[in-house]
Design a protein around this motif. Structure first.
Motif, mmCIF file in Angstrom:
data_model
loop_
_atom_site.group_PDB
_atom_site.id
_atom_site.type_symbol
_atom_site.label_atom_id
_atom_site.label_comp_id
_atom_site.label_asym_id
_atom_site.label_seq_id
_atom_site.Cartn_x
_atom_site.Cartn_y
_atom_site.Cartn_z
ATOM 1 N N MET A 116 0.735 -1.345 0.016
ATOM 2 C CA MET A 116 -0.502 -0.229 -0.408
ATOM 3 C C MET A 116 0.815 1.192 -0.006
ATOM 4 S SD MET A 116 -3.176 -1.245 -0.043
ATOM 5 C CE MET A 116 -3.993 1.188 0.295
ATOM 6 N N PRO A 117 0.321 2.499 -0.557
ATOM 7 C CA PRO A 117 1.298 3.937 -0.908
ATOM 8 C C PRO A 117 1.521 3.816 0.729
ATOM 9 C CG PRO A 117 -0.783 4.067 -2.861
ATOM 10 C CD PRO A 117 -0.183 2.939 -1.319
ATOM 11 N N GLN A 118 2.516 4.465 1.168
ATOM 12 C CA GLN A 118 2.394 4.799 2.820
ATOM 13 C C GLN A 118 1.777 5.990 2.489
ATOM 14 O OE1 GLN A 118 5.082 3.774 4.502
ATOM 15 N NE2 GLN A 118 4.091 5.537 6.098
ATOM 16 N N ASP A 119 1.139 6.899 2.201
ATOM 17 C CA ASP A 119 -0.182 7.732 2.472
ATOM 18 C C ASP A 119 -1.177 7.279 3.348
ATOM 19 O OD1 ASP A 119 -0.521 7.370 -0.527
ATOM 20 O OD2 ASP A 119 -1.789 9.612 -0.427
ATOM 21 N N ARG A 393 1.690 2.241 17.587
ATOM 22 C CA ARG A 393 1.045 1.129 18.468
ATOM 23 C C ARG A 393 0.098 -0.016 18.651
ATOM 24 N NH1 ARG A 393 1.804 3.843 23.830
ATOM 25 N NH2 ARG A 393 2.090 1.598 24.760
ATOM 26 N N SER A 394 -1.492 0.938 18.174
ATOM 27 C CA SER A 394 -2.265 -0.002 17.628
ATOM 28 C C SER A 394 -2.713 0.012 16.306
ATOM 29 C CB SER A 394 -3.321 0.809 18.977
ATOM 30 O OG SER A 394 -2.862 0.860 20.180
ATOM 31 N N SER A 395 -2.194 -0.519 15.563
ATOM 32 C CA SER A 395 -2.506 -0.913 14.076
ATOM 33 C C SER A 395 -2.159 -2.392 13.344
ATOM 34 C CB SER A 395 -1.948 0.244 13.571
ATOM 35 O OG SER A 395 -1.922 0.320 12.470
ATOM 36 N N ILE A 396 -3.118 -2.519 12.611
ATOM 37 C CA ILE A 396 -3.178 -3.644 11.681
ATOM 38 C C ILE A 396 -2.169 -3.331 11.085
ATOM 39 C CG2 ILE A 396 -5.667 -4.005 12.698
ATOM 40 C CD1 ILE A 396 -6.025 -3.433 9.816
ATOM 41 N N MET A 397 -1.417 -2.199 10.596
ATOM 42 C CA MET A 397 -0.590 -1.651 9.875
ATOM 43 C C MET A 397 0.818 -2.353 10.165
ATOM 44 S SD MET A 397 -2.223 -1.305 6.746
ATOM 45 C CE MET A 397 -3.832 -1.028 6.117
ATOM 46 N N ASP A 398 0.673 -2.755 11.257
ATOM 47 C CA ASP A 398 2.016 -2.745 11.963
ATOM 48 C C ASP A 398 2.475 -4.156 11.590
ATOM 49 O OD1 ASP A 398 4.310 -2.584 13.609
ATOM 50 O OD2 ASP A 398 3.115 -3.037 15.683
ATOM 51 N N VAL A 399 3.552 -4.663 10.519
ATOM 52 C CA VAL A 399 3.818 -5.358 10.119
ATOM 53 C C VAL A 399 5.207 -6.061 9.545
ATOM 54 C CG1 VAL A 399 1.370 -6.208 9.563
ATOM 55 C CG2 VAL A 399 2.857 -4.713 7.963
ATOM 56 N N GLY A 406 4.356 1.605 4.141
ATOM 57 C CA GLY A 406 4.384 1.276 6.058
ATOM 58 C C GLY A 406 5.498 1.229 7.213
ATOM 59 N N THR A 407 4.613 0.608 8.342
ATOM 60 C CA THR A 407 4.896 0.426 9.283
ATOM 61 C C THR A 407 6.515 -0.546 9.530
ATOM 62 O OG1 THR A 407 3.793 1.181 10.815
ATOM 63 C CG2 THR A 407 5.091 0.268 11.752
ATOM 64 N N GLN A 408 7.893 -0.365 9.539
ATOM 65 C CA GLN A 408 8.732 -1.591 9.141
ATOM 66 C C GLN A 408 9.114 -2.236 10.097
ATOM 67 O OE1 GLN A 408 11.737 -1.022 6.527
ATOM 68 N NE2 GLN A 408 11.913 1.780 6.676
ATOM 69 N N VAL A 409 10.079 -2.970 10.206
ATOM 70 C CA VAL A 409 11.216 -3.125 11.383
ATOM 71 C C VAL A 409 12.408 -3.855 10.842
ATOM 72 C CG1 VAL A 409 11.182 -5.075 13.404
ATOM 73 C CG2 VAL A 409 8.818 -4.065 13.147
ATOM 74 N N ASP A 410 12.808 -2.789 10.838
ATOM 75 C CA ASP A 410 14.609 -3.170 10.602
ATOM 76 C C ASP A 410 15.056 -4.106 11.372
ATOM 77 O OD1 ASP A 410 16.541 -2.146 8.408
ATOM 78 O OD2 ASP A 410 17.691 -1.797 10.465
#
Length: 567
Positions: A116-119, A393-399, A406-410
């Motif tokens: 998905m686009p970041q915006d 902190r509270s999103s289904i986009m936290d993947v 999107g929300t990334q974990v590096d």
């Protein structure tokens, strides 16, 4: 048999054309009518959150759905199931559906959130708290894109978009010929889940040199949260925090194995459940250790409590405190050591302290350390987020997602932050600054270094399954695997359970969070009306033809009889 039947029909046709017309026309219409293939589709849907917290209801209150599908572009949405794609979703459209008394809402999400686009991702993350802020009567579901579902959406969009047609006749024809879909869920009405147990885990490393040793407590909550429990994977919040805590347990267990590095500090590791529900696991754990027992490390000399939350991205680190630490205290020492390690070894990291007082008037606490602060234990939370109100902190986009999406974990960032925390803790435990150790001294190197691959594998495992508190019971593999992992490195690993009070429950969970939805192909009511009208006209014509069969027959014979040859 077929040859005999064909001869009968051939003779009938030759002998009496009107009779053959009456008999054969309905037969032909029946035979050429479309078969009921692909008349129904089945797919999995995930319901919006439904829970009660501190007596306040949140999320959708219903789960039963049996209404005709429409898109938000339709003129009439009352008692209809409104289908929206995430690309076209907005809070205004959602509110429009609710204002027009829609029967249900289904939001279609992409299979891979990272595409998905970041915006759009950021916009939806900010909307999620608003979706849950108020109680919603109608059922709200989320579904993942698939070919059949997108086809249903496109056909429904076509049937809903008749406003631009020129005339009433076109509107009528468009309405009668368009395909519709009846959306039906297979489950029952949701009900409260009784006796649900939230599980937390505790393990420890005992210090050496006496019984009255100071204790350092390391805490991370493992549950995730989002607008739909079954879609909440919590990569950064708080899969990253749990991954760091487990790696710290591995590193310090090795230090505590050898006499030369066995420090005079007790280390207590706590993996809490129910963190997203006002830290219910931590609250009960504190009550059990401070109010209902005579032997607990928390009742002794607690140096400080360090809570780990959202540490998987960004070049910022913030130490959130409810009360600034006094100079010379262990809390102040940790603060200074975090600053020292960050500035000397990782100059790209911007470290700062964020002071926020505990607001007991709020429905929920901001950070987990506030649970400890209420019990007068020195505590703080380390996070890359500057504010507890961050939508991440509270999103289904936290993947776990690709960079820039999107929300990334590096993993490299997570490994670096783990190293900073480990080095700072070691400098406090072994009093390295007081012993004149250089600022750039590194303890965790070579065989003792942070294992990036292990951090990545733990995070992959945590984010491979939804970890919403409503889905993780005491028999869950999440709890079992965490317990096994802690037992490899820590002593006295125990479970702690939290059940809601039956008379005045602080939290209530509900079932029917994942269901199967069927979409049945139907025609609109106007189609049935037009079909009935056509049948009535046909029967009327047939009745007149039969009543005046002699006249009709003579006319047809006269028309079909060959003219006599003239000589």
């Amino acid at each position: 048999m077929f040859e005999e039947a064909s001869e009968v029909f051939e003779n009938m046709f030759k002998a009496s054309f009107p009779l053959s017309f009456i008999v054969l026309l309905p037969a032909v219409l029946f035979l050429v009518s479309p078969l009921p293939a692909e008349a129904a589709h089945e797919f999995t849907v995930y319901r919006m959150q439904q829970y009660d917290l501190q007596g306040q209801a949140y999320g959708t209150r219903s789960s039963v759905l049996n209404t005709e599908a429409r898109t938000v572009e339709a003129d009439v949405l009352s008692r209809r199931c409104v289908i929206m794609r995430l690309l076209d979703f907005s809070y205004e459209k959602y509110q429009k559906a609710l204002r027009q008394s829609a029967g249900a809402v289904v939001i279609i999400l992409p299979q891979n959130m990272s595409t998905m686009p970041q915006d759009i991702v950021q916009q939806f993350m900010e909307i999620e708290p608003e979706l849950l802020a108020t109680e919603t009567i109608v059922p709200v579901y989320f579904a993942l894109e698939e070919e059949e579902l997108l086809s249903i959406y496109e056909q429904t969009l076509t049937s809903s978009s008749s406003q631009g047609l020129a005339s009433a006749a076109e509107v009528l024809l468009h309405t009668a010929t368009a395909n519709g879909f009846q959306m039906v869920t297979s489950g029952a009405q949701s009900k409260a889940v009784s006796d649900w147990a939230i599980t937390s885990l505790e393990g420890r490393l005992a210090g050496v040199g006496g019984e009255d040793l100071p204790t350092i407590v390391l805490v991370a909550h493992y549950d995730s949260f989002g607008v739909a429990p079954w879609l909440s994977y919590g990569a950064d919040s708080n899969g990253s925090g749990v991954s760091v805590l487990l790696e710290l347990a591995r590193l310090f267990s090795r230090l505590y194995t050898y006499k030369r590095t066995h420090a005079a500090y007790n280390l207590l590791f706590f993996v809490s459940g129910g963190g997203k529900f006002n830290y219910q696991g931590t609250k009960r754990w504190l009550e059990d250790n401070l109010d209902h027992t005579d032997s607990s490390l928390l009742q002794d000399n607690v140096a400080f409590v360090l809570c780990l939350d959202t540490l998987g991205s960004s070049d910022s680190l913030h130490l959130h405190v409810s009360k600034p630490p006094k100079e010379g205290s262990p809390q102040h020492t940790l603060l200074k050591e975090l600053e020292t390690v960050s500035s000397s070894q990782y100059p790209e990291v911007k470290f700062s302290m964020v002071h926020k007082k505990i607001n007991l008037a709020d429905d929920t606490l901001a950070w987990e350390h506030e649970r400890f602060g209420i019990r007068r234990l020195p505590a703080f939370t380390l996070s890359h987020l500057e504010s507890h109100r961050s939508a991440a902190r509270s999103s289904i986009m936290d993947v776990r997602s690709v960079p820039g999406k999107g929300t990334q974990v590096d993993v490299q960032t997570l490994s670096r932050n783990t190293k900073i925390i480990a080095e700072a803790l070691a400098r406090v435990i072994y009093n390295l600054t007081g012993k004149g150790a250089p600022e750039d001294l590194q303890i965790f190197t070579e065989q003792m270094q942070v294992q990036e691959e292990q951090l990545s594998s733990v995070l992959d495992w945590l984010t491979s399954q939804p970890r919403a508190a409503q889905l993780v019971d005491k028999e869950s593999p999440v709890v079992g695997t965490l317990e096994y992992y802690l037992s490899r490195y820590l002593k006295d690993v125990k479970r702690h359970y939290v059940k809601a009070d039956k008379r005045d429950p602080e939290f209530v969970f509900y079932d029917q969070l994942k269901q199967v939805m069927n979409a049945y192909r139907v025609k609109p009511a106007i189609f049935d009306l037009l079909l009935a009208l056509c049948i009535a006209v046909y029967l009327g014509v047939m009745y007149l033809a039969i009543q005046n069969f002699g006249l009709l027959y003579s006319v047809v014979r006269k028309v079909t009889q060959p003219k006599a040859k003239q000589h």
